[in-house]
Design a protein around this motif. Structure first.
Motif, PDB file in Angstrom:
ATOM      1  N   PRO A  37      28.042  28.839  35.697  1.00 27.65           N
ATOM      2  CA  PRO A  37      27.530  30.122  35.212  1.00 27.65           C
ATOM      3  C   PRO A  37      26.511  29.910  34.094  1.00 27.65           C
ATOM      4  N   GLU A  38      25.568  30.824  33.982  1.00 32.66           N
ATOM      5  CA  GLU A  38      24.487  30.701  33.007  1.00 32.66           C
ATOM      6  C   GLU A  38      25.015  30.490  31.589  1.00 32.66           C
ATOM      7  N   ASP A  39      26.130  31.091  31.243  1.00 35.48           N
ATOM      8  CA  ASP A  39      26.682  30.982  29.896  1.00 35.48           C
ATOM      9  C   ASP A  39      27.041  29.539  29.530  1.00 35.48           C
ATOM     10  N   TYR A  40      27.276  28.694  30.531  1.00 34.47           N
ATOM     11  CA  TYR A  40      27.658  27.305  30.291  1.00 34.47           C
ATOM     12  C   TYR A  40      26.507  26.331  30.510  1.00 34.47           C
ATOM     13  N   ALA A  41      25.372  26.814  31.009  1.00 35.94           N
ATOM     14  CA  ALA A  41      24.301  25.920  31.456  1.00 35.94           C
ATOM     15  C   ALA A  41      23.681  25.135  30.308  1.00 35.94           C
ATOM     16  N   ASN A  42      23.426  25.771  29.158  1.00 37.50           N
ATOM     17  CA  ASN A  42      22.769  25.057  28.053  1.00 37.50           C
ATOM     18  C   ASN A  42      23.638  23.929  27.525  1.00 37.50           C
ATOM     19  N   ASP A  43      24.937  24.170  27.390  1.00 37.12           N
ATOM     20  CA  ASP A  43      25.817  23.109  26.908  1.00 37.12           C
ATOM     21  C   ASP A  43      25.903  21.974  27.920  1.00 37.12           C
ATOM     22  N   PHE A  44      25.911  22.305  29.206  1.00 35.98           N
ATOM     23  CA  PHE A  44      25.955  21.240  30.208  1.00 35.98           C
ATOM     24  C   PHE A  44      24.650  20.442  30.201  1.00 35.98           C
ATOM     25  N   LEU A  45      23.532  21.133  30.019  1.00 39.39           N
ATOM     26  CA  LEU A  45      22.246  20.439  29.932  1.00 39.39           C
ATOM     27  C   LEU A  45      22.249  19.467  28.759  1.00 39.39           C
ATOM     28  N   LYS A  46      22.792  19.883  27.616  1.00 39.48           N
ATOM     29  CA  LYS A  46      22.903  18.995  26.460  1.00 39.48           C
ATOM     30  C   LYS A  46      23.812  17.805  26.777  1.00 39.48           C
ATOM     31  N   LEU A  87      35.264  23.582  44.730  1.00 43.69           N
ATOM     32  CA  LEU A  87      35.265  24.800  43.929  1.00 43.69           C
ATOM     33  C   LEU A  87      36.280  24.656  42.808  1.00 43.69           C
ATOM     34  N   PHE A  88      35.822  24.861  41.571  1.00 39.55           N
ATOM     35  CA  PHE A  88      36.682  24.755  40.389  1.00 39.55           C
ATOM     36  C   PHE A  88      36.909  26.138  39.789  1.00 39.55           C
ATOM     37  N   ASN A  89      38.137  26.418  39.402  1.00 39.92           N
ATOM     38  CA  ASN A  89      38.477  27.619  38.653  1.00 39.92           C
ATOM     39  C   ASN A  89      39.167  27.191  37.362  1.00 39.92           C
ATOM     40  N   HIS A  90      38.534  27.535  36.224  1.00 41.71           N
ATOM     41  CA  HIS A  90      39.069  27.177  34.912  1.00 41.71           C
ATOM     42  C   HIS A  90      39.393  25.678  34.832  1.00 41.71           C
ATOM     43  N   GLY A  91      38.489  24.871  35.377  1.00 46.34           N
ATOM     44  CA  GLY A  91      38.599  23.421  35.276  1.00 46.34           C
ATOM     45  C   GLY A  91      39.465  22.753  36.322  1.00 46.34           C
ATOM     46  N   LYS A  92      40.018  23.505  37.214  1.00 46.20           N
ATOM     47  CA  LYS A  92      40.891  22.936  38.245  1.00 46.20           C
ATOM     48  C   LYS A  92      40.226  23.040  39.604  1.00 46.20           C
ATOM     49  N   ALA A  93      40.125  21.908  40.297  1.00 40.75           N
ATOM     50  CA  ALA A  93      39.562  21.916  41.653  1.00 40.75           C
ATOM     51  C   ALA A  93      40.589  22.509  42.610  1.00 40.75           C
ATOM     52  N   ALA A 230      34.089  16.311  33.054  1.00 35.79           N
ATOM     53  CA  ALA A 230      33.682  17.192  31.959  1.00 35.79           C
ATOM     54  C   ALA A 230      34.017  18.651  32.269  1.00 35.79           C
ATOM     55  N   VAL A 231      33.881  19.040  33.516  1.00 38.00           N
ATOM     56  CA  VAL A 231      34.230  20.406  33.926  1.00 38.00           C
ATOM     57  C   VAL A 231      35.734  20.637  33.796  1.00 38.00           C
ATOM     58  N   GLU A 232      36.517  19.620  34.154  1.00 39.90           N
ATOM     59  CA  GLU A 232      37.971  19.738  33.997  1.00 39.90           C
ATOM     60  C   GLU A 232      38.332  20.035  32.549  1.00 39.90           C
ATOM     61  N   ASN A 233      37.612  19.412  31.612  1.00 34.90           N
ATOM     62  CA  ASN A 233      37.905  19.594  30.192  1.00 34.90           C
ATOM     63  C   ASN A 233      37.303  20.882  29.628  1.00 34.90           C
ATOM     64  N   ALA A 234      36.106  21.255  30.103  1.00 35.47           N
ATOM     65  CA  ALA A 234      35.452  22.462  29.597  1.00 35.47           C
ATOM     66  C   ALA A 234      36.121  23.745  30.117  1.00 35.47           C
ATOM     67  N   PHE A 238      34.358  29.287  36.463  1.00 39.92           N
ATOM     68  CA  PHE A 238      33.936  29.006  37.829  1.00 39.92           C
ATOM     69  C   PHE A 238      32.944  27.855  37.802  1.00 39.92           C
ATOM     70  N   CYS A 239      33.041  26.965  38.757  1.00 38.98           N
ATOM     71  CA  CYS A 239      32.090  25.858  38.888  1.00 38.98           C
ATOM     72  C   CYS A 239      32.128  25.355  40.323  1.00 38.98           C
ATOM     73  N   ILE A 240      30.984  24.886  40.795  1.00 38.20           N
ATOM     74  CA  ILE A 240      30.876  24.273  42.111  1.00 38.20           C
ATOM     75  C   ILE A 240      30.247  22.893  41.948  1.00 38.20           C
ATOM     76  N   THR A 241      30.823  21.880  42.581  1.00 39.55           N
ATOM     77  CA  THR A 241      30.224  20.547  42.597  1.00 39.55           C
ATOM     78  C   THR A 241      30.182  20.029  44.036  1.00 39.55           C
ATOM     79  N   HIS A 242      29.496  18.926  44.231  1.00 39.88           N
ATOM     80  CA  HIS A 242      29.595  18.212  45.501  1.00 39.88           C
ATOM     81  C   HIS A 242      30.978  17.562  45.572  1.00 39.88           C
ATOM     82  N   ALA A 243      31.484  17.337  46.760  1.00 40.68           N
ATOM     83  CA  ALA A 243      32.652  16.479  46.932  1.00 40.68           C
ATOM     84  C   ALA A 243      32.182  15.038  46.806  1.00 40.68           C
ATOM     85  N   PRO A 244      32.953  14.159  46.152  1.00 39.11           N
ATOM     86  CA  PRO A 244      32.501  12.776  45.949  1.00 39.11           C
ATOM     87  C   PRO A 244      32.029  12.110  47.239  1.00 39.11           C
TER      88      PRO A 244
END
Length: 260
Positions: A37-46, A87-93, A230-234, A238-244
């Motif tokens: 989500p946009e609210d988390y994008a700047n911190d992830f970019l950093k 698909l991650f919800n609150h850091g949990k895949a 990092a997503v697990e800890n943050a 909501f978050c989406i990643t590739h599967a390894p």
């Protein structure tokens, strides 16, 4: 027939290809994906800027809701062009899916990060075996005790990928991969895995195990699965990643990222 990246993406989009992308479309850059989500994008970019070895950015959304990333290739659709998503919800895949059309939102920002699959071609060209390719499996990936630098809520330890080599070949691999900083660059460790917190090479945290032959040492590269830790800890809502192992195959030639 060798597929072009566009043809491979079309196969993935149609659902006819759902496996890992290691060894496919030789010569072209592959990328890890993290969508937030946009609210988390700047911190992830950093976080990525502070940790360029595991998180080298090769592309990101120009605006929230943008899933095209035209700079990385023709007709790319991040909602459909990766074989498997997590698909991650609150850091949990919680789920793994083959497309994210029904999960896409207008506030999402996508990041594409360089992937070690891109330098495998250079290793092979120099005569070095890439064990996950020669054994036809996904590369083994491990959680480590190597701490990443924190940025806002994003923190955690590095994930690494492993390929085994004899010591002389390991040195050559370091020399080769140093030319590719945009796809993780030189290894971060080789030799005793316990020194970076890995207790059992036969039980990777992601991917598949590979053979370690007599006289070989494990060589470890920073891995683009690190953002998932990092997503697990943050714990973003909501978050989406590739599967390894399931990457975005771009139209960028690997040579474009090499430093000579």
């Amino acid at each position: 027939m060798t597929l072009t990246p566009l043809q491979l993406r079309q196969q993935i989009r149609s659902g006819s290809m759902t496996d890992n992308t290691s060894g496919l479309c030789s010569g072209y850059v592959q990328g890890n994906l993290c969508i937030l989500p946009e609210d988390y994008a700047n911190d992830f970019l950093k976080f990525c800027h502070l940790n360029p070895k595991p998180c080298p950015i090769i592309g990101m959304s120009e605006n929230p809701g943008d899933f095209r990333l035209k700079s990385l290739g023709q007709d790319i659709d991040l909602r459909t062009d990766i074989p498997q998503y997590k698909l991650f919800n609150h850091g949990k895949a919680e789920h793994q899916v083959s497309n994210i059309i029904d999960h896409w939102r207008d506030d999402l920002v996508a990041f594409v990060l360089g992937c070690s699959f891109s330098f495998e071609e250079a290793l092979i060209a120099d005569g070095l075996d890439v064990r996950n390719l020669s054994e036809g499996v996904n590369v083994p990936m491990y959680r480590t005790n190597i701490a990443c630098k924190e940025a806002g809520p994003f923190a955690g330890n590095m994930v690494v990928s492993m390929r085994p080599y004899k010591p002389a070949d390991a040195i050559r691999a370091i020399q080769i991969c140093s030319r590719f900083p945009s796809v993780h660059g030189a290894p971060v460790h080789f030799g005793n895995p316990s020194e970076i917190g890995i207790s059992n090479l036969n039980q990777p945290d992601f991917g598949d195990k590979v053979s370690l032959n007599e006289g070989e040492v494990p060589v470890f590269w920073a891995c683009g699965v690190t953002p998932q830790v990092a997503v697990e800890n943050a714990k973003p809502p909501f978050c989406i990643t590739h599967a390894p192992g399931c990457m975005l195959v771009t139209d960028l030639p690997n040579s474009q990222l090499a430093i000579f």
